[in-house]
Motif scaffolding. Structure first.
Motif, PDB file in Angstrom:
ATOM      1  N   PRO A  86       3.408  98.352  34.699  1.00 51.89           N
ATOM      2  CA  PRO A  86       2.033  98.689  35.074  1.00 51.89           C
ATOM      3  C   PRO A  86       1.581 100.056  34.548  1.00 51.89           C
ATOM      4  O   PRO A  86       2.395 100.931  34.221  1.00 51.89           O
ATOM      5  N   LYS A  87       0.297 100.215  34.483  1.00 50.58           N
ATOM      6  CA  LYS A  87      -0.316 101.496  34.124  1.00 50.58           C
ATOM      7  C   LYS A  87       0.219 102.580  35.061  1.00 50.58           C
ATOM      8  O   LYS A  87       0.269 102.390  36.281  1.00 50.58           O
ATOM      9  N   ASN A  88       0.651 103.684  34.505  1.00 50.95           N
ATOM     10  CA  ASN A  88       1.166 104.847  35.243  1.00 50.95           C
ATOM     11  C   ASN A  88       2.491 104.588  35.962  1.00 50.95           C
ATOM     12  O   ASN A  88       2.900 105.361  36.826  1.00 50.95           O
ATOM     13  N   SER A  89       3.185 103.525  35.600  1.00 55.38           N
ATOM     14  CA  SER A  89       4.466 103.236  36.241  1.00 55.38           C
ATOM     15  C   SER A  89       5.606 103.971  35.555  1.00 55.38           C
ATOM     16  O   SER A  89       5.681 104.022  34.330  1.00 55.38           O
ATOM     17  N   VAL A  90       6.515 104.499  36.370  1.00 56.28           N
ATOM     18  CA  VAL A  90       7.748 105.097  35.833  1.00 56.28           C
ATOM     19  C   VAL A  90       8.982 104.516  36.515  1.00 56.28           C
ATOM     20  O   VAL A  90      10.106 104.858  36.178  1.00 56.28           O
ATOM     21  N   LYS A  91       8.775 103.593  37.487  1.00 57.13           N
ATOM     22  CA  LYS A  91       9.910 103.086  38.260  1.00 57.13           C
ATOM     23  C   LYS A  91       9.827 101.572  38.475  1.00 57.13           C
ATOM     24  O   LYS A  91       9.931 101.074  39.591  1.00 57.13           O
ATOM     25  N   THR A  92       9.650 100.832  37.380  1.00 55.68           N
ATOM     26  CA  THR A  92       9.622  99.371  37.479  1.00 55.68           C
ATOM     27  C   THR A  92      11.050  98.842  37.511  1.00 55.68           C
ATOM     28  O   THR A  92      11.861  99.156  36.647  1.00 55.68           O
ATOM     29  N   ASP A  93      11.349  98.004  38.501  1.00 57.66           N
ATOM     30  CA  ASP A  93      12.710  97.575  38.825  1.00 57.66           C
ATOM     31  C   ASP A  93      12.770  96.047  38.870  1.00 57.66           C
ATOM     32  O   ASP A  93      11.749  95.371  38.924  1.00 57.66           O
ATOM     33  N   TRP A  94      13.970  95.516  38.886  1.00 52.68           N
ATOM     34  CA  TRP A  94      14.220  94.063  38.868  1.00 52.68           C
ATOM     35  C   TRP A  94      14.870  93.614  40.171  1.00 52.68           C
ATOM     36  O   TRP A  94      15.528  94.397  40.851  1.00 52.68           O
ATOM     37  N   GLU A  95      14.738  92.329  40.517  1.00 50.56           N
ATOM     38  CA  GLU A  95      15.382  91.770  41.708  1.00 50.56           C
ATOM     39  C   GLU A  95      15.513  90.255  41.544  1.00 50.56           C
ATOM     40  O   GLU A  95      14.544  89.532  41.725  1.00 50.56           O
ATOM     41  N   VAL A  96      16.702  89.764  41.230  1.00 47.87           N
ATOM     42  CA  VAL A  96      16.916  88.321  41.196  1.00 47.87           C
ATOM     43  C   VAL A  96      16.902  87.779  42.623  1.00 47.87           C
ATOM     44  O   VAL A  96      17.515  88.354  43.519  1.00 47.87           O
ATOM     45  N   GLU A  97      16.165  86.678  42.843  1.00 43.35           N
ATOM     46  CA  GLU A  97      16.046  86.147  44.195  1.00 43.35           C
ATOM     47  C   GLU A  97      15.990  84.622  44.205  1.00 43.35           C
ATOM     48  O   GLU A  97      15.409  83.997  43.307  1.00 43.35           O
ATOM     49  N   LEU A  98      16.562  84.046  45.249  1.00 46.93           N
ATOM     50  CA  LEU A  98      16.386  82.632  45.553  1.00 46.93           C
ATOM     51  C   LEU A  98      15.074  82.483  46.310  1.00 46.93           C
ATOM     52  O   LEU A  98      14.876  83.132  47.339  1.00 46.93           O
ATOM     53  N   ALA A  99      14.197  81.626  45.794  1.00 48.68           N
ATOM     54  CA  ALA A  99      12.940  81.366  46.485  1.00 48.68           C
ATOM     55  C   ALA A  99      12.934  79.931  47.017  1.00 48.68           C
ATOM     56  O   ALA A  99      13.455  79.010  46.391  1.00 48.68           O
ATOM     57  N   VAL A 100      12.347  79.786  48.179  1.00 47.67           N
ATOM     58  CA  VAL A 100      12.238  78.501  48.871  1.00 47.67           C
ATOM     59  C   VAL A 100      10.795  78.010  48.739  1.00 47.67           C
ATOM     60  O   VAL A 100       9.851  78.786  48.940  1.00 47.67           O
TER      61      VAL A 100
ATOM     62  N   ILE B 224       5.683  79.881  49.000  1.00 43.98           N
ATOM     63  CA  ILE B 224       6.971  80.376  48.517  1.00 43.98           C
ATOM     64  C   ILE B 224       7.503  81.421  49.492  1.00 43.98           C
ATOM     65  O   ILE B 224       6.769  82.327  49.910  1.00 43.98           O
ATOM     66  N   ILE B 225       8.782  81.279  49.843  1.00 48.51           N
ATOM     67  CA  ILE B 225       9.492  82.344  50.564  1.00 48.51           C
ATOM     68  C   ILE B 225      10.560  82.871  49.621  1.00 48.51           C
ATOM     69  O   ILE B 225      11.428  82.118  49.172  1.00 48.51           O
ATOM     70  N   SER B 226      10.499  84.157  49.305  1.00 52.41           N
ATOM     71  CA  SER B 226      11.529  84.761  48.465  1.00 52.41           C
ATOM     72  C   SER B 226      12.508  85.483  49.380  1.00 52.41           C
ATOM     73  O   SER B 226      12.118  86.309  50.205  1.00 52.41           O
ATOM     74  N   THR B 227      13.795  85.151  49.242  1.00 48.83           N
ATOM     75  CA  THR B 227      14.761  85.462  50.300  1.00 48.83           C
ATOM     76  C   THR B 227      15.508  86.781  50.139  1.00 48.83           C
ATOM     77  O   THR B 227      16.466  87.034  50.872  1.00 48.83           O
ATOM     78  N   GLY B 228      15.080  87.641  49.199  1.00 53.17           N
ATOM     79  CA  GLY B 228      15.732  88.932  49.063  1.00 53.17           C
ATOM     80  C   GLY B 228      16.674  88.988  47.875  1.00 53.17           C
ATOM     81  O   GLY B 228      17.016  87.968  47.279  1.00 53.17           O
ATOM     82  N   THR B 229      17.102  90.207  47.537  1.00 53.31           N
ATOM     83  CA  THR B 229      17.933  90.413  46.345  1.00 53.31           C
ATOM     84  C   THR B 229      19.266  91.047  46.710  1.00 53.31           C
ATOM     85  O   THR B 229      19.351  91.824  47.667  1.00 53.31           O
ATOM     86  N   PRO B 230      20.319  90.739  45.949  1.00 53.82           N
ATOM     87  CA  PRO B 230      21.612  91.391  46.177  1.00 53.82           C
ATOM     88  C   PRO B 230      21.653  92.791  45.556  1.00 53.82           C
ATOM     89  O   PRO B 230      20.695  93.231  44.907  1.00 53.82           O
ATOM     90  N   PHE B 231      22.794  93.481  45.749  1.00 49.35           N
ATOM     91  CA  PHE B 231      22.948  94.822  45.205  1.00 49.35           C
ATOM     92  C   PHE B 231      22.894  94.787  43.674  1.00 49.35           C
ATOM     93  O   PHE B 231      23.098  93.746  43.054  1.00 49.35           O
ATOM     94  N   GLY B 232      22.594  95.933  43.071  1.00 49.39           N
ATOM     95  CA  GLY B 232      22.562  96.044  41.615  1.00 49.39           C
ATOM     96  C   GLY B 232      21.182  96.284  41.041  1.00 49.39           C
ATOM     97  O   GLY B 232      20.978  96.171  39.832  1.00 49.39           O
ATOM     98  N   VAL B 233      20.209  96.627  41.891  1.00 51.23           N
ATOM     99  CA  VAL B 233      18.880  96.953  41.383  1.00 51.23           C
ATOM    100  C   VAL B 233      18.883  98.365  40.801  1.00 51.23           C
ATOM    101  O   VAL B 233      19.771  99.173  41.083  1.00 51.23           O
ATOM    102  N   GLY B 234      17.865  98.657  39.983  1.00 51.86           N
ATOM    103  CA  GLY B 234      17.798  99.955  39.320  1.00 51.86           C
ATOM    104  C   GLY B 234      17.765 101.130  40.275  1.00 51.86           C
ATOM    105  O   GLY B 234      18.356 102.185  40.013  1.00 51.86           O
TER     106      GLY B 234
END
Length: 285
Positions: free
Chosen positions: A118-132, A241-251
């Motif tokens: 995004p515009k003015n972003s310096v902290k864009t991060d990732w999160e793999v998730e199981l969605a229902v 959609i329910i996204s159920t959260g991410t495990p450890f290992g994000v930026g």
């Protein structure tokens, strides 16, 4: 059954992916994968229709773009800090009940579309998730009956801008809802295809390096608990959609933290739900 949608942005058509990987155009069935489809036994009707019409369905070439495998739903409800080790790496206490937040449905894109920093972003991060994906209207549902309201499961990358999310005033939604921050797919696997959603391997790679590698068995609150819990506060509609959260290992959890820059390639997958791949691009005003 595996549901896909394919074609140009905004012009996606419904399809299915067969066990051998072949993709078929099921536009002739006459219905897209929306709230009405999931809420009126569309899955069963499509299954019966395919038994008679599969041989007449045009094949979809592998080079054709995949869109999100369902029409934009009424809401995307996300569960934060739902893996014990992720809560620890975030420096936050393990929650006593599910932490809920919304993600704007306008963030949804196809599984292999670019992620726009995004515009003015310096902290864009990732999160793999199981969605229902919800298959039947759910309000005040018990844990015992929760799975009866599930249509299937899908891979989701819950992209997050950590400065917007954590360091700015207000709720997390600002850091979760930027355009392209919800790549979904490649397909929705119907409930019968996934034996145990609470024991699936999931992973994410950044530029070929594995940074997330875990299992949904590390859930603090499992799928049944989450569906039941959310339904105590709002009605879940078919296709939600329910996204159920991410495990450890994000930026955010690295020392020092590691965030996306233009050109970075993110690849992710969940056992039984395929893989997706996004390339990070800078916002162009």
């Amino acid at each position: 059954m595996k549901l896909i949608r394919f074609g140009e942005v905004g012009k996606e058509k419904p399809g299915v992916q067969l066990e051998n990987g072949t993709r078929l155009d099921v536009s002739a069935f006459g219905r897209d994968y929306n709230e009405d489809f999931f809420g009126t036994d569309g899955l069963e009707q499509l299954k019966k229709w395919l038994e008679e019409n599969e041989s007449n369905c045009p094949k979809v070439d592998d080079s054709v773009r995949l869109g999100a495998p369902l029409v934009r739903p009424s809401k995307i409800v996300c569960v934060g800090l739902n893996y014990a080790k992720h809560a620890a790496e975030s420096g936050m206490a393990v929650p006593k009940e599910p932490v809920l937040f919304f993600k704007a449905t306008s963030a949804m894109v196809g599984p292999n579309d670019d992620v726009i920093i995004p515009k003015n972003s310096v902290k864009t991060d990732w999160e793999v998730e199981l969605a229902v994906v919800i298959g039947k209207k759910a309000s005040y549902v018990s844990e015992e009956n929760a799975m009866g309201h599930v249509a299937g499961y899908v891979l989701h990358n819950d992209y997050s801008e950590r400065e917007f999310q954590i360091e700015r005033e207000g709720q997390w939604v600002k850091g979760k809802s930027c355009d392209t921050f919800a790549p979904v797919g490649p397909f929705i696997a119907t409930k019968d295809e996934i034996k145990d959603p609470n024991n699936l391997h999931l992973w994410l790679k950044l530029n070929g390096e594995t940074v997330q590698d875990s299992s949904t068995s590390d859930f603090i609150f499992n799928v049944q608990e989450v569906v039941s819990y959310i339904s105590q506060f709002m009605t879940l509609l078919p296709g939600d959609i329910i996204s159920t959260g991410t495990p450890f290992g994000v930026g955010l959890g690295f020392n020092p933290p590691k965030y996306l820059k233009p050109g970075d390639v993110v690849e992710l997958g969940i056992e039984g739900l395929g893989t997706s791949k996004q390339t990070a691009r800078a916002y162009q005003g």
